[in-house]
Every structure is written in structure tokens, then in C-alpha cells.
Design a protein around this motif. Structure first.
Motif, PDB file in Angstrom:
ATOM      1  N   ILE A   5       0.864  -1.180   0.000  1.00  0.00           N
ATOM      2  CA  ILE A   5       0.000   0.000   0.000  1.00  0.00           C
ATOM      3  C   ILE A   5       0.900   1.229   0.000  1.00  0.00           C
ATOM      4  O   ILE A   5       1.806   1.345   0.824  1.00  0.00           O
ATOM      5  N   ASP A   6       0.661   2.162  -0.921  1.00  0.00           N
ATOM      6  CA  ASP A   6       1.475   3.366  -1.032  1.00  0.00           C
ATOM      7  C   ASP A   6       0.583   4.589  -0.862  1.00  0.00           C
ATOM      8  O   ASP A   6      -0.221   4.912  -1.740  1.00  0.00           O
ATOM      9  N   CYS A   7       0.715   5.266   0.275  1.00  0.00           N
ATOM     10  CA  CYS A   7      -0.063   6.466   0.571  1.00  0.00           C
ATOM     11  C   CYS A   7       0.759   7.691   0.180  1.00  0.00           C
ATOM     12  O   CYS A   7       1.664   8.101   0.916  1.00  0.00           O
ATOM     13  N   GLY A  11      -2.810  10.505  -3.719  1.00  0.00           N
ATOM     14  CA  GLY A  11      -3.709   9.369  -3.590  1.00  0.00           C
ATOM     15  C   GLY A  11      -3.001   8.165  -2.993  1.00  0.00           C
ATOM     16  O   GLY A  11      -1.799   8.182  -2.725  1.00  0.00           O
ATOM     17  N   THR A  12      -3.781   7.111  -2.784  1.00  0.00           N
ATOM     18  CA  THR A  12      -3.265   5.849  -2.250  1.00  0.00           C
ATOM     19  C   THR A  12      -3.422   4.764  -3.302  1.00  0.00           C
ATOM     20  O   THR A  12      -4.467   4.673  -3.955  1.00  0.00           O
ATOM     21  N   LYS A  13      -2.382   3.941  -3.446  1.00  0.00           N
ATOM     22  CA  LYS A  13      -2.395   2.837  -4.399  1.00  0.00           C
ATOM     23  C   LYS A  13      -2.168   1.532  -3.658  1.00  0.00           C
ATOM     24  O   LYS A  13      -1.515   1.507  -2.618  1.00  0.00           O
ATOM     25  N   ALA A  14      -2.714   0.465  -4.204  1.00  0.00           N
ATOM     26  CA  ALA A  14      -2.534  -0.870  -3.622  1.00  0.00           C
ATOM     27  C   ALA A  14      -2.110  -1.834  -4.717  1.00  0.00           C
ATOM     28  O   ALA A  14      -2.557  -1.722  -5.868  1.00  0.00           O
ATOM     29  N   GLU A  69      -0.788 -13.162   2.956  1.00  0.00           N
ATOM     30  CA  GLU A  69       0.049 -13.588   4.069  1.00  0.00           C
ATOM     31  C   GLU A  69       0.580 -12.402   4.865  1.00  0.00           C
ATOM     32  O   GLU A  69       0.646 -12.437   6.099  1.00  0.00           O
ATOM     33  N   ALA A  70       0.980 -11.336   4.161  1.00  0.00           N
ATOM     34  CA  ALA A  70       1.572 -10.183   4.841  1.00  0.00           C
ATOM     35  C   ALA A  70       1.389  -8.939   3.979  1.00  0.00           C
ATOM     36  O   ALA A  70       1.230  -9.021   2.758  1.00  0.00           O
ATOM     37  N   LEU A  71       1.423  -7.790   4.632  1.00  0.00           N
ATOM     38  CA  LEU A  71       1.330  -6.521   3.931  1.00  0.00           C
ATOM     39  C   LEU A  71       2.290  -5.523   4.556  1.00  0.00           C
ATOM     40  O   LEU A  71       2.768  -5.692   5.674  1.00  0.00           O
ATOM     41  N   ALA A  72       2.568  -4.445   3.811  1.00  0.00           N
ATOM     42  CA  ALA A  72       3.373  -3.337   4.327  1.00  0.00           C
ATOM     43  C   ALA A  72       2.873  -2.055   3.683  1.00  0.00           C
ATOM     44  O   ALA A  72       2.295  -2.068   2.593  1.00  0.00           O
ATOM     45  N   VAL A  73       3.113  -0.949   4.389  1.00  0.00           N
ATOM     46  CA  VAL A  73       2.650   0.363   3.939  1.00  0.00           C
ATOM     47  C   VAL A  73       3.841   1.256   3.620  1.00  0.00           C
ATOM     48  O   VAL A  73       4.786   1.370   4.407  1.00  0.00           O
ATOM     49  N   SER A  74       3.783   1.884   2.453  1.00  0.00           N
ATOM     50  CA  SER A  74       4.707   2.942   2.059  1.00  0.00           C
ATOM     51  C   SER A  74       3.970   4.274   2.228  1.00  0.00           C
ATOM     52  O   SER A  74       2.808   4.388   1.837  1.00  0.00           O
ATOM     53  N   GLY A  75       4.635   5.275   2.795  1.00  0.00           N
ATOM     54  CA  GLY A  75       3.942   6.536   3.032  1.00  0.00           C
ATOM     55  C   GLY A  75       4.757   7.750   2.660  1.00  0.00           C
ATOM     56  O   GLY A  75       5.994   7.729   2.712  1.00  0.00           O
ATOM     57  N   GLN A  76       4.069   8.819   2.281  1.00  0.00           N
ATOM     58  CA  GLN A  76       4.738  10.090   2.023  1.00  0.00           C
ATOM     59  C   GLN A  76       5.550  10.478   3.257  1.00  0.00           C
ATOM     60  O   GLN A  76       5.081  10.391   4.382  1.00  0.00           O
ATOM     61  N   ALA A 236       4.104  -5.764   8.235  1.00  0.00           N
ATOM     62  CA  ALA A 236       5.520  -5.436   8.387  1.00  0.00           C
ATOM     63  C   ALA A 236       5.679  -3.961   8.732  1.00  0.00           C
ATOM     64  O   ALA A 236       4.716  -3.190   8.710  1.00  0.00           O
ATOM     65  N   SER A 237       6.912  -3.564   9.023  1.00  0.00           N
ATOM     66  CA  SER A 237       7.145  -2.190   9.468  1.00  0.00           C
ATOM     67  C   SER A 237       6.845  -1.163   8.389  1.00  0.00           C
ATOM     68  O   SER A 237       6.454  -0.041   8.685  1.00  0.00           O
ATOM     69  N   GLY A 238       7.026  -1.531   7.096  1.00  0.00           N
ATOM     70  CA  GLY A 238       6.831  -0.550   6.034  1.00  0.00           C
ATOM     71  C   GLY A 238       7.893   0.525   6.082  1.00  0.00           C
ATOM     72  O   GLY A 238       8.970   0.340   6.650  1.00  0.00           O
ATOM     73  N   GLY A 239       7.593   1.701   5.496  1.00  0.00           N
ATOM     74  CA  GLY A 239       8.581   2.774   5.487  1.00  0.00           C
ATOM     75  C   GLY A 239       8.144   3.952   4.654  1.00  0.00           C
ATOM     76  O   GLY A 239       7.014   4.007   4.153  1.00  0.00           O
ATOM     77  N   GLY A 240       9.052   4.913   4.479  1.00  0.00           N
ATOM     78  CA  GLY A 240       8.787   6.080   3.657  1.00  0.00           C
ATOM     79  C   GLY A 240       8.740   5.726   2.187  1.00  0.00           C
ATOM     80  O   GLY A 240       9.283   4.713   1.747  1.00  0.00           O
ATOM     81  N   ASP A 241       8.110   6.601   1.395  1.00  0.00           N
ATOM     82  CA  ASP A 241       7.913   6.283  -0.023  1.00  0.00           C
ATOM     83  C   ASP A 241       9.227   6.165  -0.785  1.00  0.00           C
ATOM     84  O   ASP A 241       9.371   5.295  -1.655  1.00  0.00           O
ATOM     85  N   ASN A 242      10.210   7.016  -0.472  1.00  0.00           N
ATOM     86  CA  ASN A 242      11.497   6.883  -1.161  1.00  0.00           C
ATOM     87  C   ASN A 242      12.200   5.590  -0.783  1.00  0.00           C
ATOM     88  O   ASN A 242      12.829   4.937  -1.624  1.00  0.00           O
TER      89      ASN A 242
END
Length: 493
Positions: A5-7, A11-14, A69-76, A236-242
Motif C-alpha cells: 500500500i502506497d499512501c 492518492g493511495t495505491k494498492a 500472508e503479509a502486507l506493508a505500507v509505504s507513506g509520504q 511489516a514495518s513498512g517505510g517512507g515512499d522513497n
């Protein structure tokens, strides 16, 4: 399946992928942005939640019957979300491109003795867009809201909290806050104490830091039921978009470069060690793959190209013919494209310049080439700063500019490096998927390296690879030298 998932700002994309990185489902939902003449740029975090719900449901609908099974988020990056004692949002989130905190940013740097001193203590020099100046702005401009703060989160951390109920941070996104020591990967308590007068109020409000391999929880039952996924799905922990964009392009080993040509341009490359000396133009971030990710951003990229095309009555389809029918250097026509000021070099109030104009070279085609060269030379100078005398093995090109074959060739010729384009355009989403695989494998005791997962999941579009043409190397060297000469002459840097 794995869900990324990229916020972003707009907008947000999946994206849903399988073990081999094959896309099985996609979704997208737009955001609003609150803009004020003061420079404020804000969003209600509830908008992110609604966009996440819509985009994830769209993606899942395209791949029914496949458990995630698992997901992670990318964010601005850099956005500030503040919660009260009931873990409710206090006010709209101030975003990365919010500039009304410029005064507070300068004040914070001055409190620690200037840029050099700040870097020596914390390994980074905060810019106006970073999170820390937003906290000082709140303390000075909205003291009632500041006093209510009990939790401080970045956008991707807030979405993780909504998904799991847990408050966690990871090193990559945290390194863009300005209150994080990027060399030691710890919160910079001194910076926060300078804002809250040493009460410890802000430090206590920060989430727990976790490494890239950490699972932070599972999806809450009510959220899982709403999204249509299992509540055993790992987060998962995810992280920043870059940081996620780096993983999503295989930028997890030294020598690999990711270059994004969008409205603004960014370039970054994985490092095993943090930066040893300060350069205000380089953001010495941590990666979200247990390394570091020095990054340079320029503010003028495809937006300037689009404006030039519009002014000439042309469209993006004219880029190819303009570059094909002109020579490197645009027959000595040079465009310094600082239409929106510039971050690298740091010239926030600068204007653009067109130089070397003559009766013979002032044509629409040369102007289009000069515009694209100006944008390209600016970000290539950023690449030179990051590489610091070393060589890039390859450049992974993403963003709108990657769609032009002749622009890709220009970058290859001017840099002397092969330019590749990933098949998956949503690098942030794919990076989040890969990060989810990495953390899930670590969780169950069957770890894989980021390199192994990237090699399996990231595919390149071989038909769009551009290799440097040695015959043009000297032409681009001359054109870049002219660009640098004019820039220094016009702006002093």
C-alpha cells in the motif's frame, strides 16, 4: 499473496503480488489537499484511511480466493500526525511540502549552532519540509494542540496503527523527521528537548523503533473484516515512499541508483555506511533495508517540461521528435529550469533562465531539448554528489520521464551508465510488497535477503534499456559544463 500500500500526496495505491512478484490486483483512490497562501499543505488522516479501504478492496476484488500472508505500507515522508490521550487525531496532518514552518526550521538549526554543528551531532541537516519544524510550529502557533500531544506519528505509521493498533516506527522513515540520529539509529532527544523545554513530553510521545525484519502485528479483526482479508495477515514495518521505492527497484546494494522523474526529481543509492561529511544538498537518510539511502531532490522536472510544451503548443508526443532532430547541447542553447525555485542547489527564490540564445538555435525543438537537458543535468549533478567519485553500476528510472525513449538515452549518454526501466511502475507499492515478504520470512524462521527477493520479484523492461553511446560522451560533457558555468554565473552556486 502479499499486499503493498502506497499512501502518497495525491492518492493511495494498492498492489497484490504472488511469491514471484507477479501482479494479481491493483487499486487506487485519490486524496484532497488543504492548501493555504501561508504555505500550509495539510490532509485529514481519515482521508488516507478511506483511500486505503477503497484501493485495497479494488485490488482484492481482482484476485478473489487468494489469502494475503503479509502486507506493508509505504507513506509520504515527513508528514506530522499528532494524537491525544485517547489516540484520536488532534488536527490535520502537515505534509512534506508544507512550507509555513520555514522560520521554525531555521530557528532550530540556529539553536544547535548552525548546519555544520547540527550535522556533527545528529548526522543530518533538517530542511523545512521535515517533521521537526512542524512540532516547533505547533508549540509556537497552536499551544493548546501542542499540549494535547501524546503520540507523534508519520503517515505510514498512522496507517500501521489503524491496521494493527500498535505504535511503531522504522529507521528509514524516522530518518526524515529531523529528530532522529541517522548514524546511531536512535531518537535525538536533545532536539525534542529544545522544543518542549526539557520536559520529555515529545520523547515520550514517539513510537517504538523497529528494524526492517520486524513484524509489528496482525490486522485487527474489525479492519480485516472490513477489507476482506484474514486477521492473521502479518503487517511489516513498512517505510517512507522513497525507501520503499528503493526496495521496489532493487536498490538494496551499493552501486545501484534509483532516479525518479516526476513533478520533482529524486535520485538515491543504497549505502552500507552513513555519510561521513555534511552536504546540505544530500539527505543522508537511512534505508528501510537495514542500510543508508543518501538522497537528492530537485524541484523542477516534468512540470517544467510540460509547461514548456504547453507554451509552445506542443504535447508530450513531441518530445521524441524534438530530441531525435537536435544535437546534444541544443546548439549551445541552455535552459536553467528553476521555475519553482530550487532545492538542489538551495535557491528557494530563484527564477529560471534561458541562455545562449541566437538566431540560429532559437527553435521549438532546441528549446524542448534544452528544457529536458536542464532538468536532466540538474538531477545528474545530484547523482554526482551522492556517488562522491564512485561509479554507478546501473540506473533504475521511474516516473513519467521514464516513458520517453530518447530521454532515457540522453540520461545514459550523459551519465555513461546503463539506464533500465522496471516493468512494475508502482515502485513504492512493489517495495512494500517485498518488505512484507522479507519480514514475513524472518518471522517464520526462513529468512531471505532483500537481494534474493528483489532478484525474484523485480523484472526489467529489456526493450526500454538504454546503454551509453560513447560517441556522445564529449558532447554531453561540454553541454553539462556550459550548464554549470551559466548556473554559477547566474546564481553563484
Amino acid at each position: 499473496m502479499y499486499l503493498g500500500i502506497d499512501c502518497g500526496t495525491q492518492g493511495t495505491k494498492a498492489l497484490l503480488i504472488d511469491e514471484q512478484g507477479i501482479a494479481l490486483g491493483r487499486g487506487h483512490a485519490a486524496h484532497q489537499v488543504i492548501q493555504r497562501s501561508s504555505g500550509a499543505r495539510e490532509q485529514d488522516p481519515q482521508w488516507w484511511i478511506e483511500a486505503l479501504r477503497l484501493s485495497v478492496k479494488q485490488a482484492i476484488a481482482q484476485a478473489p480466493g487468494h489469502p494475503i500472508e503479509a502486507l506493508a505500507v509505504s507513506g509520504q515522508q515527513h508528514g506530522l500526525v499528532v494524537l491525544d490521550e485517547r489516540k484520536q487525531v488532534i488536527r490535520p496532518a502537515k505534509l512534506w511540502n508544507d512550507t509555513e514552518t520555514a522560520t521554525q526550521n531555521a530557528e532550530l538549526i540556529a539553536r544547535f549552532g548552525g548546519q555544520q554543528a547540527f550535522f556533527e551531532r545528529f548526522g543530518i541537516i533538517p530542511l523545512t519540509g521535515y517533521t521537526v519544524s512542524k512540532l516547533l510550529w505547533l508549540q509556537q502557533r497552536e499551544p493548546e494542540n501542542f499540549a494535547r500531544i501524546r503520540h507523534i506519528l508519520l503517515p505510514h505509521e498512522y496507517l500501521n496503527f489503524w491496521l494493527t493498533g500498535n505504535l511503531c516506527a522504522e529507521y528509514g522513515d524516522a530518518s526524515g523527521t529531523g529528530y532522529f540520529d541517522v548514524r546511531n539509529r536512535t531518537w535525538a532527544a536533545e532536539v525534542l528537548a529544545s522544543i518542549d523545554q526539557g520536559t520529555g513530553h515529545l520523547l515520550r510521545a514517539l513510537p517504538t523503533l523497529v528494524p526492517a525484519q520486524r513484524i509489528i502485528g496482525t490486522v485487527k479483526p474489525d479492519v480485516a473484516a472490513d477489507l476482506g482479508i484474514s486477521n492473521s495477515c502479518l503487517v511489516a514495518s513498512g517505510g517512507g515512499d522513497n525507501m520503499m521505492g528503493a526496495i521496489g527497484t532493487g536498490n538494496v546494494t551499493e552501486g545501484v541508483v534509483t532516479m525518479s522523474l516526476g513533478t520533482s526529481a529524486t535520485v538515491y543509492s543504497f549505502r552500507n555506511k552513513p555519510a561521513a561529511s555534511p552536504n546540505p544538498s544530500i539527505a543522508p537518510f537511512c534505508s528501510s533495508s537495514n542500510g543508508w539511502l543518501p538522497l537528492v531532490c530537485t524541484m523542477n522536472a516534468t512540470n517544467v517540461v510540460t509547461q514548456t510544451l504547453d507554451t509552445l503548443g506542443r504535447t508530450v508526443t513531441d518530445i521524441e521528435s524534438a530530441l531525435a532532430t537536435t544535437i546534444p547541447g541544443a546548439d549551445a542553447l541552455t535552459f536553467i529550469p528553476f521555475l519553482n525555485g530550487e532545492r538542489t542547489p538551495d535557491l528557494p527564490s530563484a527564477h529560471g533562465s534561458i541562455l545562449g540564445v541566437s538566431a540560429s538555435n532559437f527553435t521549438p525543438e532546441n528549446l524542448i531539448r534544452a528544457t529536458i537537458e536542464g532538468v536532466s543535468f540538474g538531477i545528474l549533478e545530484g547523482l554526482d554528489l551522492i556517488l562522491d567519485g564512485t561509479n554507478a553500476k546501473r540506473i533504475l528510472l521511474i516516473g513519467g520521464g521514464s516513458r520517453s525513449a530518447h530521454w532515457r538515452q540522453l540520461l545514459a549518454d550523459a551519465s555513461g551508465t546503463d539506464v533500465h526501466v522496471p516493468l512494475e511502475e508502482e515502485a513504492g507499492c512493489l517495495g512494500a510488497c517485498i518488505q512484507a515478504i522479507f519480514a514475513a520470512r524472518s518471522e517464520i524462521g526462513s529468512p531471505e535477503t532483500f537481494i534474493e527477493i528483489c532478484d525474484r520479484c523485480i523484472k526489467l523492461d529489456d526493450q526500454r534499456t538504454a546503454s551509453p553511446n560513447p560517441a556522445r560522451a564529449s558532447q554531453y560533457a561540454q553541454a553539462r559544463a556550459a550548464y554549470k558555468h551559466y548556473r554559477i554565473t547566474q546564481y553563484g552556486v
